[in-house]
Design an enzyme around this catalytic site. Structure first.
Site, mmCIF file in Angstrom:
data_model
loop_
_atom_site.group_PDB
_atom_site.id
_atom_site.type_symbol
_atom_site.label_atom_id
_atom_site.label_comp_id
_atom_site.label_asym_id
_atom_site.label_seq_id
_atom_site.Cartn_x
_atom_site.Cartn_y
_atom_site.Cartn_z
ATOM 1 N N ARG A 1 -10.452 -11.363 2.215
ATOM 2 C CA ARG A 1 -11.284 -12.457 1.714
ATOM 3 C C ARG A 1 -10.565 -13.796 1.815
ATOM 4 O O ARG A 1 -11.193 -14.842 1.947
ATOM 5 C CB ARG A 1 -11.723 -12.142 0.274
ATOM 6 N N LYS B 1 0.842 -1.197 0.000
ATOM 7 C CA LYS B 1 0.000 0.000 0.000
ATOM 8 C C LYS B 1 0.880 1.251 0.000
ATOM 9 O O LYS B 1 2.005 1.206 0.483
ATOM 10 C CB LYS B 1 -0.848 0.038 1.285
HETATM 11 N N1 BES Z 1 -8.210 -3.540 4.501
HETATM 12 C C1 BES Z 1 -8.334 -3.186 3.145
HETATM 13 C C2 BES Z 1 -9.615 -2.422 2.856
HETATM 14 C C3 BES Z 1 -9.632 -0.979 3.277
HETATM 15 C C4 BES Z 1 -8.888 -0.040 2.598
HETATM 16 C C5 BES Z 1 -10.443 -0.573 4.281
HETATM 17 C C6 BES Z 1 -8.937 1.281 2.965
HETATM 18 C C7 BES Z 1 -10.519 0.749 4.644
HETATM 19 C C8 BES Z 1 -9.757 1.681 3.994
HETATM 20 C C9 BES Z 1 -8.344 -4.435 2.269
HETATM 21 O O1 BES Z 1 -7.565 -5.476 2.700
HETATM 22 C C10 BES Z 1 -7.816 -4.019 0.930
HETATM 23 O O2 BES Z 1 -6.696 -3.644 0.861
HETATM 24 N N2 BES Z 1 -8.649 -4.104 -0.083
HETATM 25 C C11 BES Z 1 -8.282 -3.716 -1.389
HETATM 26 C C12 BES Z 1 -8.844 -4.718 -2.367
HETATM 27 C C13 BES Z 1 -8.340 -4.548 -3.769
HETATM 28 C C14 BES Z 1 -6.876 -4.912 -3.847
HETATM 29 C C15 BES Z 1 -9.140 -5.410 -4.684
HETATM 30 C C16 BES Z 1 -8.836 -2.317 -1.655
HETATM 31 O O3 BES Z 1 -9.958 -2.042 -1.238
HETATM 32 O O4 BES Z 1 -8.121 -1.520 -2.236
HETATM 33 MN MN MN Z 2 -5.538 -5.302 2.041
#
Ligand code: BES
Ligand code: MN
Ligand code: ZN
Length: 517
Positions: A347, A273
């Site tokens: 997931r 990230k």
């Molecule tokens: N924990 C995150 C989701 C999230 C991101 C919650 C920002 C709150 C704020 C999750 O694990 C994630 O990173 N999801 C990705 C999925 C994507 C790679 C398909 C996302 O939402 O960017």
């Molecule tokens: Mn994630």
């Protein structure tokens, strides 16, 4: 913190000695005709006539050492139509206005609300408690919580004694549950490792009817949770799989299973990230925290139901051992998954917990997860995303959300949304395109839930607040708690959600060759 409900009118309440008296004044407030200000009703009427105060929700007028009350501070606050929402807004505004004072004992008067519901009473007291919460775990100089006592007064004719007693039984455990969830949500990741989360869960086994088991890598390997393990493998912190049981009913009663995402820190893994706000990924275990908080509340209320809590807990880290984009893993269900983005890890831990849930022959399974940024874009911080193919379950959750003031909004699950999850090298990929990201995530989870009624709550937008007020909200503890308590109340609904009997196999075990090199 002492929370109390009493039945008395405005005049009696105005004579209660306290540091702050908060009076909710609705549009329907019956103004007195008196020209003099002989009592508090006259004062409110005069302030309204003079235009110094309005009944619009959240409007405030503070009076210091009024002759008409036994309180040091009297706060009049507009309560609009007197709905649960207005009551919450009004109480939040009023409590915020006295936050900097040294008020310890606060009395909130709801006696002027004509159509008061048990929900409004609960909302008022929990709102006030919420506003006074102070995070303590990692601060050396904590300013202790000033508020020590909240009393809510309601008119004795507005709410019957049974409802009042039920509300009294509910409020303190509900507050403890929310605060347990908040505290664990707020803890930094080095103070809330998977192991510490397991210990926090274990601490709940001291309560009646609660038992807790914490599994480690050995047990999880034996269970074949290849998907969960693939997320954990990049971290030096050992994974934990937490199993909580609340048994308030006979063994024969099918339980509701709550599955909470417990990523104690989400760096994104190899699909790293960006740096800004990455600290907020300590909140990626708020689903798990809401399960723990709900159990804490159940411990205090002791309803006659059975509930199982499942928490797959681990970190998502980049390292030489970390899972890589393109890696294929075998889930506990036997289905293989191509990991196309290691940041879609939630997931991957949830799917194995969903398969594990089958063994309980559950009445329903609800997973709670900070799953997608896309859900934040879709619904913001107001409503959690609700996904379910089962109308009865969805409606029961929607209802529990509305009445508790912890609302959610139903999202679609059409099969077409799942098409992007196709993989050339496994039974499915863990991501689809950018479009409808919260729905495609839910479609992925759905592939593991064929054996029971299932619902998914995406709490990415509602579990915590950012910016100056950064912190966990404790949501959706109240939604879950109200759903569970309604199950106990409403046996008809329990009939609608029968215990799943024959467990269908979700998918045939994938041929071993699928993962052989
Ligand atoms: N924990 C995150 C989701 C999230 C991101 C919650 C920002 C709150 C704020 C999750 O694990 C994630 O990173 N999801 C990705 C999925 C994507 C790679 C398909 C996302 O939402 O960017
Ligand atoms: Mn994630
Ligand atoms: Zn995550």
């Amino acid at each position: 913190m002492e929370l109390k409900l009493i039945a008395q009118d405005l005049m009696q309440t105005s004579k209660t000695t306290c540091d702050a008296l908060i009076v909710l004044v609705p549009e329907s407030f019956a103004q007195s005709k008196a020209k003099t200000t002989g009592n508090l009703t006259d004062v409110i009427s005069q302030a309204l006539k003079d235009g110094d105060f309005e009944t619009k929700t959240g409007k405030l007028l503070q009076i210091y050492r009024s002759n008409h009350t036994s309180a040091t501070r009297t706060v009049l606050v507009g309560a609009g139509d007197g709905s649960v929402k207005s009551v919450k807004t009004a109480v939040t505004a009023a409590v915020a206005s006295i936050k900097s004072t040294s008020s310890k004992k606060v009395v909130i008067c709801l006696s002027e609300l004509s159509k008061i519901s048990a929900e409004s009473v609960k909302a008022a007291v929990l709102c006030a408690a919420d506003a006074s919460y102070v995070y303590t775990s990692t601060k050396t100089k904590v300013e202790p919580r000033k508020l020590t006592s909240i009393t809510v007064a309601v008119d004795k004719d507005a709410l019957n004694a049974t409802d009042l007693i039920a509300a009294q039984v509910y409020i303190t455990p509900a507050m403890s549950g929310i605060e347990f969830a908040k505290e664990w949500g707020n803890r930094p990741a080095n103070h809330a490792t998977p192991d510490l989360l397991g210990k926090a869960a274990k601490s709940l086994s001291k309560y009646k009817n609660i038992s807790v088991d914490v599994l480690g890598l050995k047990e999880v390997t034996k269970l074949g949770m290849g998907s969960f393990m693939s997320v954990a493998q990049g971290s030096d912190q050992p994974l934990r799989f937490i199993v909580l049981k609340y048994n308030g009913a006979a063994k024969s009663v099918a339980p509701t299973v709550l599955v909470g995402k417990g990523i104690t820190f989400d760096t994104g893994g190899i699909s790293l990230k960006p740096a800004p706000e990455m600290d907020e990924m300590k909140f990626d275990m708020c689903g798990a925290a809401s399960v723990l908080g709900t159990f804490r509340a159940l411990a205090g209320i002791q309803p006659k139901i059975n509930v199982v809590g499942l928490i797959p807990a681990c970190e998502n880290m980049p390292s030489g051992k970390a899972v890589k984009p393109g890696d294929v893993v075998t889930s506990m269900s036997g289905q293989t998954i191509e990991n196309l983005n290691t940041d879609a890890e939630g997931r991957l831990v949830l799917c194995d917990a969903l398969t594990y849930a089958e063994r309980f022959k559950p009445a329903a399974v609800i997973d709670i997860a900070t799953l997608t940024g896309a859900c934040v874009i879709a619904l913001g911080a107001v409503r959690s995303g609700l996904f379910s193919a089962n109308d009865d379950l969805a409606n029961a959750l929607l209802k529990a959300g509305e009445s508790s003031g912890d609302p959610c909004w139903r999202m679609p699950l059409d099969d077409e949304y799942g098409e992007g999850l196709k993989s050339n090298f496994a039974d499915m990929a863990n991501v689809a395109g950018r479009a409808a990201g919260s729905v495609t995530a839910a479609k992925f989870l759905q592939k593991f839930t064929a054996s029971y009624p299932w619902a998914h709550l995406d709490i990415a937008g509602t579990a915590w607040k950012s910016g100056a007020v950064k912190g966990s909200t404790g949501r959706p503890v109240l939604l879950l708690l109200n759903y569970l308590l309604n199950l106990e109340k409403n046996t008809a609904l329990a009939g609608v959600l029968p215990a799943s009997t024959a467990i269908k196999k979700v998918a045939k075990k994938a041929p071993k060759t699928a993962v052989k090199v």
